[in-house]
Motif scaffolding. Structure first.
Motif: not given
Length: 411
Positions: A6, A8, A89, A93, A97, A114
């Protein structure tokens, strides 16, 4: 094994994960990437699974959401609007995720945004690894933290650097802490005192080359450095690029990747190269840089494989992203870094310390005169010689090293 990777962020944050995913596949494992939707087609072209998260970064104006959150772009002028962007945001996540992580054997998050990943890993009882692309992201008294909306001098004392890292921790908590702990509460988890340190863990990985970006003593961290995660050479260069290269002496590459730029930037870049008597290749990037006066000494290009192009240019003028800096060094080419934000100031400082490039003017101080001075220094034979020498010391298999370690430690 099924591994979730992952990040961003923009292309520079995603490409190393693609390289790692390719190596994991070669070892017989499955890699799933959770990245911005504009990278989906590209990621899937490598046979990797992609779970989109957040907005299409390339289509956004005024700076991308993750870059804005990290202080690497323009935040809304209204502080409340800026915080709403951050909070959304973080919520995205946790939501996206959490689903992408189901069925995975290990979660790896790369880059300093993260926020949710470790909490998701613990709630689903999955091992978690944090990886940085630049040493300067990890707290150390040897250098200052990347600064929101600017930079700190790299000549500060260790005591001052330590003070700045403490300030960085406070700012991180102020930006992310409330929403982060609220989302943890929904998972039945207690609050975390330091969002940054919790995210980084005490045993982070560093996906940077030891010769270019070595690990310095970090504050209470046991860092594993694998080398940079670089893709193997891709498609051949387009015919128009081959023809341009064959038509004269090696040109200077000009490009700022996913960074924004003023309307005057293309003119300044091209005129500076002309002033030192060389041709240029201007990469359009996300700012769509295009010279007003093309002439036959300048070629405007779209996306292509830098690993194939850079060995054939005289020098590389760029923004100082970790990937571009590593690619230029691996090609043995001298470079001028015009930093825009975040860790780019660290790479500018490193290429200067190593003598393999020249610190260019800052983005807002970019002029033809200033860039000509930097180019003339960069093009000196001794700079090129040191760049070629450093190229011979680079670790070429960082992504494979990381893939093998993931498979070995979390099998």
């Amino acid at each position: 094994m099924q591994i979730l990777l992952s990040s961003i962020g923009s292309r520079g944050d995603v490409q190393p994960l693609v390289a790692l995913g390719v190596e994991l596949h070669a070892l017989g494992h499955r890699a799933r990437l959770c990245v911005a939707p504009n990278f989906r087609e590209w990621v899937e072209s490598y046979g990797l699974e992609c779970v989109p998260i957040g907005p299409d970064l390339k289509k956004m104006t005024g700076g991308t959401v993750p870059e804005a959150i990290a202080g690497r772009s323009v935040m809304p002028a209204d502080p409340q609007a800026a915080q709403r962007m951050v909070d959304q945001s973080v919520r995205d996540q946790f939501r996206v995720i959490s689903e992408a992580a189901r069925g995975c054997d290990v979660l790896l998050g790369a880059g300093a945004l993260q926020i949710a990943l470790r909490s998701i890993a613990e709630s689903q009882r999955i091992p978690y690894v944090f990886a940085a692309y630049c040493p300067a992201v990890l707290p150390s008294p040897k250098y200052p933290p990347p600064k929101t909306g600017g930079y700190y001098s790299h000549s500060l004392t260790e005591a001052k650097n330590t003070e700045l890292w403490k300030k960085n921790e406070v700012e991180f908590n102020a930006r992310f802490g409330e929403m982060f702990n609220e989302e943890r509460g929904k998972l039945g988890m207690g609050p975390v005192a330091s969002v940054r340190d919790y995210m980084f863990t005490e045993r982070p990985w560093l996906a940077a080359d030891p010769a270019l970006g070595p690990v310095f003593p970090a504050a209470g961290l046991d860092v594993t450095q694998t080398g940079a995660w670089m893709l193997a050479e891709g498609a051949a260069l387009p015919d128009e690029v081959e023809q341009f290269l064959a038509a004269g002496s090696p040109p200077v590459f000009l490009g700022f990747g996913s960074m924004r730029a003023s309307d005057q930037t293309p003119r300044i870049l091209v005129e500076s190269v002309r002033a030192v008597g060389l041709r240029s290749i201007l990469s359009q990037g996300w700012a769509r840089l295009a010279p007003v006066d093309m002439g036959n000494d300048c070629l405007s290009i779209g996306e292509l494989d830098h690993a194939r192009l850079f060995p054939r240019v005289a020098a590389v003028v760029h923004h100082g992203g970790a990937g571009t800096t590593h690619t230029a060094v691996r090609a043995g080419r001298p470079q001028v870094i015009v930093p825009h934000n975040y860790d780019q100031f660290y790479w500018r400082n490193r290429v200067s310390e190593l003598g393999v490039g020249t610190p260019g003017p800052l983005r807002d101080e970019l002029t033809t005169e200033a860039l000509v001075v930097a180019l003339r220094q960069c093009l000196k034979p001794e700079t090129a010689r040191r760049a070629q020498e450093l190229a011979g010391r680079m670790e070429l298999n960082g992504a494979r090293i990381a893939a093998e370690r993931l498979a070995r430690e979390y099998r």
